[in-house]
Design a protein around this motif. Structure first.
Motif, PDB file in Angstrom:
ATOM      1  N   GLU A   1       0.829  -1.214   0.000  1.00  0.00           N
ATOM      2  CA  GLU A   1       0.000   0.000   0.000  1.00  0.00           C
ATOM      3  C   GLU A   1       0.855   1.252   0.000  1.00  0.00           C
ATOM      4  OE1 GLU A   1      -0.815  -2.761   1.712  1.00  0.00           O
ATOM      5  OE2 GLU A   1      -2.398  -3.077   0.210  1.00  0.00           O
ATOM      6  N   ARG A   2       1.899   1.276   0.856  1.00  0.00           N
ATOM      7  CA  ARG A   2       2.738   2.471   0.897  1.00  0.00           C
ATOM      8  C   ARG A   2       3.443   2.671  -0.431  1.00  0.00           C
ATOM      9  NH1 ARG A   2       7.010   2.588   4.658  1.00  0.00           N
ATOM     10  NH2 ARG A   2       7.103   4.813   4.173  1.00  0.00           N
ATOM     11  N   ILE A   3       3.851   1.585  -1.084  1.00  0.00           N
ATOM     12  CA  ILE A   3       4.504   1.700  -2.381  1.00  0.00           C
ATOM     13  C   ILE A   3       3.529   2.279  -3.404  1.00  0.00           C
ATOM     14  CG2 ILE A   3       5.536   0.421  -4.288  1.00  0.00           C
ATOM     15  CD1 ILE A   3       6.669  -1.533  -2.211  1.00  0.00           C
ATOM     16  N   LEU A   4       2.289   1.766  -3.387  1.00  0.00           N
ATOM     17  CA  LEU A   4       1.289   2.254  -4.351  1.00  0.00           C
ATOM     18  C   LEU A   4       1.037   3.744  -4.168  1.00  0.00           C
ATOM     19  CD1 LEU A   4      -1.227  -0.689  -4.414  1.00  0.00           C
ATOM     20  CD2 LEU A   4       0.109   0.199  -6.329  1.00  0.00           C
ATOM     21  N   GLU A   5       0.971   4.166  -2.901  1.00  0.00           N
ATOM     22  CA  GLU A   5       0.754   5.574  -2.608  1.00  0.00           C
ATOM     23  C   GLU A   5       1.886   6.425  -3.197  1.00  0.00           C
ATOM     24  OE1 GLU A   5       0.246   7.428   1.646  1.00  0.00           O
ATOM     25  OE2 GLU A   5      -0.647   5.422   1.572  1.00  0.00           O
ATOM     26  N   ALA A   6       3.110   6.011  -2.887  1.00  0.00           N
ATOM     27  CA  ALA A   6       4.275   6.752  -3.376  1.00  0.00           C
ATOM     28  C   ALA A   6       4.335   6.718  -4.893  1.00  0.00           C
ATOM     29  CB  ALA A   6       5.549   6.161  -2.782  1.00  0.00           C
ATOM     30  N   ALA A   7       3.956   5.579  -5.489  1.00  0.00           N
ATOM     31  CA  ALA A   7       4.017   5.449  -6.950  1.00  0.00           C
ATOM     32  C   ALA A   7       2.991   6.381  -7.604  1.00  0.00           C
ATOM     33  CB  ALA A   7       3.760   4.001  -7.358  1.00  0.00           C
ATOM     34  N   GLU A   8       1.789   6.418  -7.029  1.00  0.00           N
ATOM     35  CA  GLU A   8       0.770   7.314  -7.586  1.00  0.00           C
ATOM     36  C   GLU A   8       1.255   8.759  -7.496  1.00  0.00           C
ATOM     37  OE1 GLU A   8      -3.254   6.649  -6.465  1.00  0.00           O
ATOM     38  OE2 GLU A   8      -3.887   8.669  -7.018  1.00  0.00           O
ATOM     39  N   ASP A   9       1.850   9.092  -6.368  1.00  0.00           N
ATOM     40  CA  ASP A   9       2.373  10.430  -6.173  1.00  0.00           C
ATOM     41  C   ASP A   9       3.442  10.764  -7.215  1.00  0.00           C
ATOM     42  OD1 ASP A   9       1.974  12.616  -4.327  1.00  0.00           O
ATOM     43  OD2 ASP A   9       4.118  12.397  -3.885  1.00  0.00           O
ATOM     44  N   ALA A  10       4.383   9.842  -7.390  1.00  0.00           N
ATOM     45  CA  ALA A  10       5.467  10.077  -8.353  1.00  0.00           C
ATOM     46  C   ALA A  10       4.907  10.213  -9.762  1.00  0.00           C
ATOM     47  CB  ALA A  10       6.472   8.924  -8.294  1.00  0.00           C
ATOM     48  N   LEU A  11       3.934   9.340 -10.077  1.00  0.00           N
ATOM     49  CA  LEU A  11       3.319   9.375 -11.401  1.00  0.00           C
ATOM     50  C   LEU A  11       2.650  10.722 -11.635  1.00  0.00           C
ATOM     51  CD1 LEU A  11       3.586   7.105 -13.319  1.00  0.00           C
ATOM     52  CD2 LEU A  11       1.573   6.035 -12.338  1.00  0.00           C
ATOM     53  N   ARG A  12       2.002  11.226 -10.593  1.00  0.00           N
ATOM     54  CA  ARG A  12       1.305  12.499 -10.748  1.00  0.00           C
ATOM     55  C   ARG A  12       2.295  13.658 -10.849  1.00  0.00           C
ATOM     56  NH1 ARG A  12      -4.092  12.179  -8.996  1.00  0.00           N
ATOM     57  NH2 ARG A  12      -3.470  11.008  -7.178  1.00  0.00           N
ATOM     58  N   ARG A  13       3.389  13.572 -10.068  1.00  0.00           N
ATOM     59  CA  ARG A  13       4.360  14.665 -10.080  1.00  0.00           C
ATOM     60  C   ARG A  13       5.160  14.713 -11.371  1.00  0.00           C
ATOM     61  NH1 ARG A  13       6.079  16.575  -4.968  1.00  0.00           N
ATOM     62  NH2 ARG A  13       8.304  16.460  -5.391  1.00  0.00           N
ATOM     63  N   PHE A  14       5.647  13.548 -11.816  1.00  0.00           N
ATOM     64  CA  PHE A  14       6.581  13.543 -12.946  1.00  0.00           C
ATOM     65  C   PHE A  14       5.951  13.098 -14.254  1.00  0.00           C
ATOM     66  CE2 PHE A  14       9.315  12.338  -9.168  1.00  0.00           C
ATOM     67  CZ  PHE A  14       9.743  13.636  -8.933  1.00  0.00           C
ATOM     68  N   GLY A  15       4.749  12.493 -14.186  1.00  0.00           N
ATOM     69  CA  GLY A  15       4.114  11.999 -15.407  1.00  0.00           C
ATOM     70  C   GLY A  15       4.601  10.602 -15.746  1.00  0.00           C
ATOM     71  N   PRO A  16       3.832   9.872 -16.566  1.00  0.00           N
ATOM     72  CA  PRO A  16       4.160   8.488 -16.872  1.00  0.00           C
ATOM     73  C   PRO A  16       5.487   8.353 -17.622  1.00  0.00           C
ATOM     74  CG  PRO A  16       2.337   9.259 -18.235  1.00  0.00           C
ATOM     75  CD  PRO A  16       2.609  10.329 -17.234  1.00  0.00           C
ATOM     76  N   GLY A  17       5.908   9.391 -18.315  1.00  0.00           N
ATOM     77  CA  GLY A  17       7.152   9.293 -19.076  1.00  0.00           C
ATOM     78  C   GLY A  17       8.395   9.484 -18.232  1.00  0.00           C
ATOM     79  N   LYS A  18       8.275  10.188 -17.110  1.00  0.00           N
ATOM     80  CA  LYS A  18       9.453  10.570 -16.331  1.00  0.00           C
ATOM     81  C   LYS A  18       9.593   9.832 -14.998  1.00  0.00           C
ATOM     82  CE  LYS A  18      11.709  13.721 -18.718  1.00  0.00           C
ATOM     83  NZ  LYS A  18      12.990  13.271 -19.282  1.00  0.00           N
ATOM     84  N   ALA A  19       8.467   9.383 -14.448  1.00  0.00           N
ATOM     85  CA  ALA A  19       8.542   8.733 -13.134  1.00  0.00           C
ATOM     86  C   ALA A  19       9.325   7.419 -13.225  1.00  0.00           C
ATOM     87  CB  ALA A  19       7.134   8.479 -12.612  1.00  0.00           C
ATOM     88  N   THR A  20      10.295   7.238 -12.346  1.00  0.00           N
ATOM     89  CA  THR A  20      11.087   6.001 -12.343  1.00  0.00           C
ATOM     90  C   THR A  20      10.851   5.262 -11.032  1.00  0.00           C
ATOM     91  OG1 THR A  20      13.030   6.880 -11.232  1.00  0.00           O
ATOM     92  CG2 THR A  20      12.859   7.260 -13.606  1.00  0.00           C
ATOM     93  N   VAL A  21      11.219   3.989 -11.027  1.00  0.00           N
ATOM     94  CA  VAL A  21      11.021   3.270  -9.767  1.00  0.00           C
ATOM     95  C   VAL A  21      12.049   3.732  -8.744  1.00  0.00           C
ATOM     96  CG1 VAL A  21      10.887   1.319 -11.374  1.00  0.00           C
ATOM     97  CG2 VAL A  21      12.009   1.004  -9.167  1.00  0.00           C
TER      98      VAL A  21
END
Lengths: 194, 194
Positions: B9-29
């Motif tokens: 759950e915490r990973i999903l939260e952080a991933a959604e956040d990163a996706l929203r901040r950087f966009g699908p093209g820029k967000a990295t794991v």
DNA sequence: CGAATGACAAAAGTCAACATTTGTTATTCG
DNA sequence: CGAATAACAAATGTTGACTTTTGTCATTCG
């Protein structure tokens, strides 16, 4: 050996050929000029830009596709049958071109993505033919709908998944024909309201 | 200071956040791991691939969108009204997200282009809700259609232009609402066949 | 022991030098 | 004179060296 003059028609022919050989991403206007044995500057005497040349090629290509559709639209006979045959033809034509003429189809797809005039004109033409069939159906008491023009547009919108090139990737799905059958049943019933 | 354990759950939260901040093209794991203060290798303990992580985020995002739709699907009352309100909600939800959540919408668009499982599940869920509304309408004698399941699928296919993300670019067209009205008129009439 | 790490190889992406293509125009040619 | 050209600038695309990212795994740490 007679020198054929450089006409709009000869350029369009060569351009379609180049587009088909090299694809929309690789064909250049130098290729077209080379095939005609002229400099590329001469092509710009007949077309203001490469985009205009591509549009003109697409226009011809779409016009050829319309021929058989027009025949059905102008037939006599039950409107429901004609509409169904017209849609089947439209869908078959799009699928045939997607598979059998991939380069020109890709070209069309690109023009459709940007809202190019030639594509809008094509859609308007399609709407007109559907409107004609629906109009005939109403005249014969076979169909009944409040606003035939709106209904024509609605028929094309509702069946978009099966002929709009944006959905070409779905046309190989196994269930696609069943899906069309379901939509057809729904809209035919909708056109028969009383 | 308590150390929160590294959960899915915490990973999903952080991933959604990163996706929203950087966009699908820029967000990295690595971005996701950094936000959680762990190494990126740890993320791979919970998700087999970046694609799986993206799918999971999209799944949650879609599930949240479904909430209000489900409420309407499970209401009582005239089926036609409910179906119309359900479609309006679906269309509004998609449009709102296309404009107001562009990064996650772009992410969804990319997953929808490849035929990802999470999108197929979403569509199946939508079909099920429409089928329920139509089923209720038939039970109450308000609607009548030979094959309710096929009709549900047909309703979604026929209205695709207005909610399928592949058509998002058309949602700002001035005539789009009129076009939907025409399709709605057509399919509602189709569902009322007797 | 099991969760987390960090070093690593392979895949994918970035960027800037370089090459091609597009579109214009002054000049040539018949 | 008008049609075609060739030389050109600007825009666009390509290439290949370099960097980042993904995904794995042997090792570490509590």
């Amino acid at each position: 050996m007679t020198e054929a003059p450089l006409t709009r028609e000869r350029i369009l022919e060569a351009a379609e050929d180049a587009l088909r050989r090299f694809g929309p991403g690789k064909a250049t206007v130098v290729d077209v000029a080379r095939a005609l044995g002229v400099s590329h500057g001469s092509v710009y005497r007949h077309f203001p830009s490469k985009a205009a040349l591509r549009e003109a090629v697409t226009g011809l290509w779409l016009a050829r596709m319309m021929d058989s559709l027009t025949a059905v639209a102008e037939e006599d006979g039950p409107a429901a049958d004609r509409l169904r045959r017209w849609l089947d033809l439209l869908i078959a034509a799009k699928r045939t071109r997607a598979c059998g003429d991939p380069e020109l189809f890709a070209n069309y797809l690109q023009l459709a993505a940007g809202a190019r005039a030639v594509v809008a004109a094509h859609v308007a033409h399609l709407v007109q033919q559907v409107a004609r069939i629906i109009g005939d159906g109403i005249a014969q008491g076979e169909l009944s709908t409040p606003d035939p023009a709106a209904a024509a547009r609605a028929v094309l919108d509702a069946t978009g998944r099966f002929h709009n090139p944006a959905h070409a990737a779905e046309w190989t799905d196994p269930g696609i024909d069943a899906a069309f059958e379901a939509v057809w049943t729904l809209i035919l019933a909708g056109l028969r309201t009383r």
